[in-house]
Design a protein around this motif. Structure first.
Motif, PDB file in Angstrom:
ATOM      1  N   GLU A 130       0.917  -1.292  -0.122  1.00 11.37           N
ATOM      2  CA  GLU A 130       0.038   0.022  -0.014  1.00 11.37           C
ATOM      3  C   GLU A 130       0.707   1.258   0.174  1.00 11.37           C
ATOM      4  N   GLN A 131       2.096   1.100   0.454  1.00 17.47           N
ATOM      5  CA  GLN A 131       2.984   2.271   0.400  1.00 17.47           C
ATOM      6  C   GLN A 131       3.372   2.598  -0.740  1.00 17.47           C
ATOM      7  N   LEU A 132       2.999   1.534  -1.711  1.00 20.64           N
ATOM      8  CA  LEU A 132       3.533   1.969  -3.200  1.00 20.64           C
ATOM      9  C   LEU A 132       2.566   2.772  -4.143  1.00 20.64           C
ATOM     10  N   CYS A 133       1.481   3.081  -3.308  1.00 20.79           N
ATOM     11  CA  CYS A 133       0.248   3.607  -4.202  1.00 20.79           C
ATOM     12  C   CYS A 133       0.829   4.901  -4.194  1.00 20.79           C
ATOM     13  N   ILE A 134       0.559   5.547  -5.514  1.00 25.73           N
ATOM     14  CA  ILE A 134       0.769   6.990  -5.921  1.00 25.73           C
ATOM     15  C   ILE A 134      -0.716   7.722  -6.072  1.00 25.73           C
ATOM     16  N   VAL A 135      -1.180   7.105  -7.041  1.00 26.55           N
ATOM     17  CA  VAL A 135      -2.813   7.694  -7.403  1.00 26.55           C
ATOM     18  C   VAL A 135      -3.508   6.392  -7.453  1.00 26.55           C
ATOM     19  N   ALA A 136      -4.611   6.440  -6.510  1.00 25.84           N
ATOM     20  CA  ALA A 136      -5.312   5.081  -6.344  1.00 25.84           C
ATOM     21  C   ALA A 136      -5.868   4.649  -7.814  1.00 25.84           C
ATOM     22  N   GLY A 137      -5.851   3.424  -8.306  1.00 20.39           N
ATOM     23  CA  GLY A 137      -6.498   3.140  -9.502  1.00 20.39           C
ATOM     24  C   GLY A 137      -5.728   3.767 -10.600  1.00 20.39           C
ATOM     25  N   LEU A 138      -4.651   4.393 -10.603  1.00 18.12           N
ATOM     26  CA  LEU A 138      -4.175   4.911 -11.888  1.00 18.12           C
ATOM     27  C   LEU A 138      -2.680   4.567 -11.698  1.00 18.12           C
ATOM     28  N   LYS A 139      -2.179   4.960 -10.798  1.00 16.85           N
ATOM     29  CA  LYS A 139      -0.478   5.033 -10.669  1.00 16.85           C
ATOM     30  C   LYS A 139       0.144   4.107  -9.650  1.00 16.85           C
ATOM     31  N   VAL A 140       0.826   3.354  -9.603  1.00 21.71           N
ATOM     32  CA  VAL A 140       1.499   2.771  -8.413  1.00 21.71           C
ATOM     33  C   VAL A 140       2.898   2.513  -8.932  1.00 21.71           C
ATOM     34  N   TRP A 141       3.791   1.905  -7.752  1.00 21.49           N
ATOM     35  CA  TRP A 141       5.060   1.723  -8.191  1.00 21.49           C
ATOM     36  C   TRP A 141       5.106   0.092  -8.186  1.00 21.49           C
ATOM     37  N   ASN A 142       5.782  -0.384  -9.326  1.00 18.55           N
ATOM     38  CA  ASN A 142       6.185  -1.765  -9.626  1.00 18.55           C
ATOM     39  C   ASN A 142       7.563  -2.142  -9.030  1.00 18.55           C
ATOM     40  N   ILE A 143       7.940  -2.812  -7.986  1.00 19.24           N
ATOM     41  CA  ILE A 143       9.064  -3.181  -7.459  1.00 19.24           C
ATOM     42  C   ILE A 143       9.590  -4.517  -7.991  1.00 19.24           C
ATOM     43  N   ARG A 144      10.644  -4.455  -8.751  1.00 15.58           N
ATOM     44  CA  ARG A 144      11.283  -5.614  -9.378  1.00 15.58           C
ATOM     45  C   ARG A 144      12.718  -5.968  -9.018  1.00 15.58           C
ATOM     46  N   VAL A 145      12.706  -7.308  -8.595  1.00  9.07           N
ATOM     47  CA  VAL A 145      14.118  -7.632  -8.120  1.00  9.07           C
ATOM     48  C   VAL A 145      14.666  -8.687  -9.017  1.00  9.07           C
ATOM     49  N   ASP A 146      15.795  -8.439  -9.842  1.00  7.88           N
ATOM     50  CA  ASP A 146      16.495  -9.228 -10.719  1.00  7.88           C
ATOM     51  C   ASP A 146      17.534 -10.094  -9.967  1.00  7.88           C
ATOM     52  N   VAL A 147      17.625 -11.335 -10.155  1.00 10.95           N
ATOM     53  CA  VAL A 147      18.425 -12.295  -9.499  1.00 10.95           C
ATOM     54  C   VAL A 147      19.518 -13.060 -10.517  1.00 10.95           C
ATOM     55  N   HIS A 148      20.747 -12.431 -10.603  1.00 13.56           N
ATOM     56  CA  HIS A 148      21.479 -13.095 -11.553  1.00 13.56           C
ATOM     57  C   HIS A 148      22.444 -14.049 -10.906  1.00 13.56           C
ATOM     58  N   VAL A 149      22.522 -15.239 -11.238  1.00 11.04           N
ATOM     59  CA  VAL A 149      23.552 -16.130 -10.715  1.00 11.04           C
ATOM     60  C   VAL A 149      24.861 -16.148 -11.715  1.00 11.04           C
ATOM     61  N   LEU A 150      26.096 -15.833 -10.827  1.00  9.16           N
ATOM     62  CA  LEU A 150      27.112 -15.459 -11.590  1.00  9.16           C
ATOM     63  C   LEU A 150      28.165 -16.854 -11.498  1.00  9.16           C
TER      64      LEU A 150
END
Length: 319
Positions: A130-150
């Motif tokens: 819910e902390q990622l909401c900017i404008v309800a129903g219109l704009k929110v943050w999408n958090i993505r975690v990329d895990v790369h195996v080296l």
């Protein structure tokens, strides 16, 4: 995992004999001994983490890179007040010859473990969406975690869960200003970044099971792990992982809250064994959580080493 790796019958028997004598292929002297964990935070970046599992001789066994990114998207229709979260796991030839032209499919262990960590974080409300909401129903943050195996020699699930939580704790998203539904994204030069709402730190731990007799015989005779029909091993190497005949995954946090349990087939275990595994996992999770918080605290002090020059706080002496 890398199913193209071929283990001969002689090597298989040698590894199993070592485990039966509480020894490991990489020199560890206990089935429950884990390799040394090293957490490196990239300077001048937020949410960019390198993690390493080191052998006793100091060489790197497994190395992961976890990076958090954020973008503004439209929320899901069913959850207009919540942001979104996703974990992506990638293997390539850097991890070893067995991963050349290797793709993480929907039936692969990597895809399965990635979804497991994702559900561990979401279902336990470790990340406040819910902390990622900017404008309800219109704009929110999408958090993505990329895990790369080296580099890879086992221990993917534990290291990936530690990396994801460390990256989320360390990450700062850009601050935004909303006026009449117009969103302005501020750079880090204009406004300080905003921490993500990480409410607690769940970490996954995998108990690998090796049979002392055939699994079919254990199931047929209706016996369980209370009769010591298996060996329990932590932090398997790649070859040990390919020889296991079952696993038990538990995710919990420092507050003694069990977040997730998973037993995907293999050797059967009893309820009392699950309780035993939970007690075994707790001190490991506490130690790992302290390492995560210490690494972030050290990085914070390096970034804010001149903060005291801008502070009006006076030294106070207490008699």
């Amino acid at each position: 995992m890398a199913k193209d790796l071929v283990i001969t019958n002689t090597e298989r028997q040698f590894i199993l004999d070592l485990l039966a004598n509480s020894q490991r292929l990489d020199g560890r002297k206990s089935l429950l001994q884990q390799r040394d964990l090293n957490i490196n935070i990239t300077p001048n970046r937020y949410g960019d983490i390198y993690l390493e599992l080191k052998r006793d001789d100091g060489s790197i066994a497994t190395r992961l890179h976890c990076k958090v990114t954020a973008e503004i998207v439209k929320p899901k229709d069913q959850r207009p007040f919540e942001g979104t979260f996703y974990i992506n796991c990638e293997f390539n030839g850097l991890a070893g010859l067995n991963f050349e032209n290797y793709k993480v499919g929907n039936n692969s262990d990597e895809f399965y473990y990635g979804r497991l960590i994702e559900s561990m974080i979401l279902r336990s409300n470790a990340l406040d969406l819910e902390q990622l909401c900017i404008v309800a129903g219109l704009k929110v943050w999408n958090i993505r975690v990329d895990v790369h195996v080296l580099e890879f020699d086992g221990g993917f699930l534990e290291l990936a869960s530690i990396g994801c939580m460390t990256a989320l704790l360390h990450y700062r998203r850009p601050d935004v200003t909303v006026r009449n539904e117009k969103v302005t994204i501020h750079s880090f030069d204009e406004k300080e970044g905003v921490k993500l709402g990480v409410l607690h730190i769940p970490i996954a731990l995998q108990f690998n099971l090796f049979p002392l007799k055939e699994t079919a015989e254990i199931i047929k005779t209706n016996t369980s792990s209370e009769n010591n029909n298996e060996l329990v091993v932590l932090d398997c190497t790649l070859k040990e992982d390919l020889l296991k005949d079952g696993e038990f995954i538990i995710a919990l946090n420092k507050n003694r809250e069990i977040v997730q349990l998973n037993k995907p087939g293999g050797i059967p275990i009893s309820a009392s064994k699950i309780v035993e595994f939970s007690h075994m996992a707790l001190p490991i999770i506490e130690e790992t959580t302290n390492k995560i918080l210490k690494a972030i605290d050290i990085d914070e002090k390096k970034r804010n080493k001149y903060a005291h020059l801008l502070s009006a706080e006076n030294d106070r002496y207490v008699e």
